[in-house]
Design a protein around this motif. Structure first.
Motif, mmCIF file in Angstrom:
data_model
loop_
_atom_site.group_PDB
_atom_site.id
_atom_site.type_symbol
_atom_site.label_atom_id
_atom_site.label_comp_id
_atom_site.label_asym_id
_atom_site.label_seq_id
_atom_site.Cartn_x
_atom_site.Cartn_y
_atom_site.Cartn_z
ATOM 1 N N GLU A 116 -72.247 47.886 -2.561
ATOM 2 C CA GLU A 116 -70.815 47.703 -2.284
ATOM 3 C C GLU A 116 -70.332 48.684 -1.225
ATOM 4 O O GLU A 116 -69.561 48.311 -0.328
ATOM 5 C CB GLU A 116 -70.014 47.876 -3.575
ATOM 6 C CG GLU A 116 -70.165 46.711 -4.535
ATOM 7 C CD GLU A 116 -69.220 46.803 -5.713
ATOM 8 O OE1 GLU A 116 -68.647 45.781 -6.094
ATOM 9 O OE2 GLU A 116 -69.053 47.919 -6.266
ATOM 10 N N LEU A 117 -70.745 49.926 -1.312
ATOM 11 C CA LEU A 117 -70.335 50.918 -0.315
ATOM 12 C C LEU A 117 -70.832 50.546 1.077
ATOM 13 O O LEU A 117 -70.198 50.864 2.082
ATOM 14 C CB LEU A 117 -70.858 52.305 -0.705
ATOM 15 C CG LEU A 117 -70.152 52.997 -1.874
ATOM 16 C CD1 LEU A 117 -70.907 54.262 -2.280
ATOM 17 C CD2 LEU A 117 -68.710 53.347 -1.526
ATOM 18 N N GLU A 214 -72.361 57.308 7.888
ATOM 19 C CA GLU A 214 -70.910 57.519 7.883
ATOM 20 C C GLU A 214 -70.401 57.814 6.483
ATOM 21 O O GLU A 214 -69.642 58.771 6.270
ATOM 22 C CB GLU A 214 -70.218 56.275 8.444
ATOM 23 C CG GLU A 214 -68.698 56.382 8.477
ATOM 24 C CD GLU A 214 -68.034 55.107 8.982
ATOM 25 O OE1 GLU A 214 -66.814 54.976 8.803
ATOM 26 O OE2 GLU A 214 -68.743 54.245 9.541
ATOM 27 N N VAL A 215 -70.813 56.989 5.515
ATOM 28 C CA VAL A 215 -70.373 57.189 4.138
ATOM 29 C C VAL A 215 -70.852 58.537 3.605
ATOM 30 O O VAL A 215 -70.085 59.293 2.992
ATOM 31 C CB VAL A 215 -70.883 56.046 3.237
ATOM 32 C CG1 VAL A 215 -70.596 56.342 1.765
ATOM 33 C CG2 VAL A 215 -70.242 54.722 3.638
ATOM 34 N N GLU A 404 -65.212 42.004 -1.211
ATOM 35 C CA GLU A 404 -66.605 42.332 -1.510
ATOM 36 C C GLU A 404 -67.523 42.145 -0.308
ATOM 37 O O GLU A 404 -68.615 42.710 -0.259
ATOM 38 C CB GLU A 404 -67.090 41.478 -2.687
ATOM 39 C CG GLU A 404 -68.371 41.967 -3.324
ATOM 40 C CD GLU A 404 -68.232 43.248 -4.140
ATOM 41 O OE1 GLU A 404 -68.909 43.387 -5.154
ATOM 42 O OE2 GLU A 404 -67.452 44.143 -3.748
ATOM 43 N N SER A 405 -67.079 41.383 0.690
ATOM 44 C CA SER A 405 -67.881 41.206 1.902
ATOM 45 C C SER A 405 -67.708 42.368 2.871
ATOM 46 O O SER A 405 -68.363 42.416 3.916
ATOM 47 C CB SER A 405 -67.499 39.900 2.612
ATOM 48 O OG SER A 405 -66.114 39.895 2.949
ATOM 49 N N SER A 406 -66.839 43.318 2.535
ATOM 50 C CA SER A 406 -66.615 44.518 3.344
ATOM 51 C C SER A 406 -66.980 45.746 2.525
ATOM 52 O O SER A 406 -67.077 45.674 1.299
ATOM 53 C CB SER A 406 -65.153 44.606 3.779
ATOM 54 O OG SER A 406 -64.782 43.486 4.553
ATOM 55 N N PRO A 407 -67.194 46.894 3.181
ATOM 56 C CA PRO A 407 -67.545 48.109 2.429
ATOM 57 C C PRO A 407 -66.488 48.477 1.394
ATOM 58 O O PRO A 407 -65.292 48.437 1.668
ATOM 59 C CB PRO A 407 -67.638 49.181 3.528
ATOM 60 C CG PRO A 407 -67.995 48.420 4.750
ATOM 61 C CD PRO A 407 -67.259 47.118 4.638
ATOM 62 N N TYR A 447 -61.754 51.168 5.392
ATOM 63 C CA TYR A 447 -62.763 50.220 4.916
ATOM 64 C C TYR A 447 -62.170 48.843 4.664
ATOM 65 O O TYR A 447 -62.868 47.834 4.676
ATOM 66 C CB TYR A 447 -63.386 50.720 3.613
ATOM 67 C CG TYR A 447 -64.340 51.880 3.762
ATOM 68 C CD1 TYR A 447 -64.920 52.166 4.980
ATOM 69 C CD2 TYR A 447 -64.663 52.676 2.673
ATOM 70 C CE1 TYR A 447 -65.812 53.229 5.114
ATOM 71 C CE2 TYR A 447 -65.549 53.732 2.804
ATOM 72 C CZ TYR A 447 -66.125 54.001 4.017
ATOM 73 O OH TYR A 447 -66.996 55.041 4.127
ATOM 74 N N LEU A 448 -60.859 48.827 4.370
ATOM 75 C CA LEU A 448 -60.217 47.564 4.040
ATOM 76 C C LEU A 448 -59.830 46.755 5.263
ATOM 77 O O LEU A 448 -59.452 45.595 5.160
ATOM 78 C CB LEU A 448 -58.961 47.814 3.184
ATOM 79 C CG LEU A 448 -59.223 48.485 1.834
ATOM 80 C CD1 LEU A 448 -57.909 48.783 1.157
ATOM 81 C CD2 LEU A 448 -60.091 47.617 0.959
ATOM 82 N N ALA A 449 -59.899 47.395 6.446
ATOM 83 C CA ALA A 449 -59.470 46.725 7.666
ATOM 84 C C ALA A 449 -60.447 45.626 8.056
ATOM 85 O O ALA A 449 -61.616 45.701 7.769
ATOM 86 C CB ALA A 449 -59.362 47.737 8.784
#
Length: 449
Positions: A116-117, A214-215, A404-407, A447-449
């Motif tokens: 997910e991350l 990055e994370v 869920e398709s994004s970090p 992350y939501l962008a």
């Protein structure tokens, strides 16, 4: 893990020149190579291990393949870039995978938050038991029908499900098959940041090294700032992690009381500004014996699965009514459980998100040690105070707040303040102030962008 990356070190230093060697006409993000050229390095982005705390895996890079070693299981995986030939002459190879993978099975719940991350959770097409996955957005993915639960009884169907994916993370709980799995090992790491570092292990299968870097960097930087802020207490609260192991066939039907000294818990407690109870004894034959050892403990974390409230706790530890004043952790109102977030079927998020999100876990521990930090308004995710009757949060698909398709956004916030005020024992610790500021992580929101 840094010492295990001998080949990676050289590659990281040369990253700028390497990038120029891989033209986008030969390798487009997520696509297979066309016009293979053996002289080209097809992995210009490599894992940055400068601050890595992982000890049980390593990744080394070659022009068109990677070697991933799980030093806990002793297994070695060769990851070959799609459209390029598999290497020959390698020895002791467990499996060869074509990457990047796009369809996988997650046989262990701890694999899900890492994917997910990275933003690749939708690549999970088979799950061992989806009811145990606490992530609300993964529950949404599960409800979509794009991911199925592994068949527990139909071996033919089970084999078809496993064959339908490119890689299987973790061991099939119903039919363990040697050399048919990508073994995990994050929960064996002796360090909290070491456990979180396994995002790099998973990233290698997706060519998502940049995202992992990055994370990891943001997480390590934030963790270090929080540790520094919690390091200056003149008197450090004493913490104990205990478990009541009820009589069963696994312990000769004899109750056992356990005082944990797991390395990652010792480190987490220290980083949060506390100190682990100094005891070489870890198993006790009676509640009275354990209680004598922990009577002066300031903060108690009860890891018992049986019982979820104070009444159950007092019964499990055989503490009679009127005896509460004998134990400092009860006087302080500082007894925590790890069941702050559960699924409807009882799956613990404690074994999922906080394993991958080291700084978010540290924030919870900091607040358990000192309820005024990291801010007076901080709300713990996983450590639930049963003396304050804090409720369990049950996750459902309706709680999903990201795509869920994004970090997935890290549950931690970014700490940008100074040292925390001294930790105080007792109810007075529930009021007070701290030096510093607590702001929402812009990186997490991005992350939501």
């Amino acid at each position: 893990m840094s010492k295990l990356f001998s080949l990676l070190t050289i590659a990281s230093i040369a990253i700028a020149s390497v990038s120029a060697q891989a033209p986008t006409s030969n390798l487009v993000d997520g696509a297979c190579v066309t016009n293979y050229d053996a002289s080209i390095d097809y992995f210009p982005q490599k894992l940055n291990t400068a601050d890595d705390k992982g000890t049980f895996f390593s990744v080394s890079y070659h022009n068109n393949y990677k070697i991933v070693e799980n030093n806990k299981s002793g297994r070695t995986y060769v990851l070959v870039q799609c459209g390029t030939p598999a290497p020959t002459g390698l020895t002791n190879v467990t499996e060869i995978y074509t990457i990047p993978v796009s369809k996988v099975a997650a046989m262990e719940t701890t694999a899900v938050p890492y994917l997910e991350l990275l933003g690749v959770a939708e690549s999970i097409k088979v799950i061992a038991d989806g009811s145990l996955i606490s992530s609300p957005c993964f529950q949404t993915h599960l409800a979509s029908g794009e991911v199925t639960n592994l068949s527990a009884n139909n071996k033919t169907l089970q084999a078809e499900q496993v064959a339908s994916v490119q890689a299987q993370f973790g061991i099939n709980p119903y039919e363990p098959i040697s050399n048919a799995t990508v073994s995990t090992g994050q929960t064996y790491e002796p360090d909290v940041l070491g456990r979180a570092s396994w995002i790099s292990y998973y990233a290698a299968f997706y060519n998502y090294e940049n995202m992992a870097n990055e994370v990891s960097k943001k997480m390590v930087d934030n963790y270090q700032r929080l540790t520094t802020a919690a390091s200056g207490y003149a008197t450090k609260p004493i913490v104990a992690w205990t478990t009541f192991d009820a009589p069963s066939q696994y312990n000769n039907n004899t109750a056992t009381y356990i005082l944990s000294n797991a390395s990652y818990k010792v480190g987490l407690t220290k980083d949060a500004g506390g100190i682990m109870l100094n005891s070489t004894k870890t198993k006790y034959g009676s509640a009275a014996e354990l209680l004598e050892a922990i009577s002066s403990v300031d903060v108690l974390i009860d890891e018992t699965f049986i019982g979820s409230d104070l009444t159950d706790f007092l019964k499990n530890y055989e503490i009679a009514s009127g005896q509460e004043s004998k134990y400092k952790f009860l006087e302080n109102k500082r007894v925590y459980r790890e069941d702050g977030i559960l699924t409807a079927s009882g799956g613990y998020d404690w074994f999922e998100a906080p394993v991958a999100m080291a700084d978010a876990l540290l924030e919870d521990m900091i607040n358990a040690v000192n309820p005024t930090a990291p801010s007076t308004s901080y709300k713990r995710n996983w450590l639930r105070n049963i003396l304050l009757e804090e409720p369990i949060k049950y996750t459902t698909a309706e709680n999903c707040t990201w795509v869920e398709s994004s970090p997935r956004p890290n549950l931690a916030t970014t700490y940008e303040g100074g040292a925390f005020n001294a930790a105080v024992s007792g109810a007075s610790a529930l009021s007070g102030s701290l030096i510093g500021a607590f702001v929402v992580s812009l990186a997490s929101l991005a992350y939501l962008a």
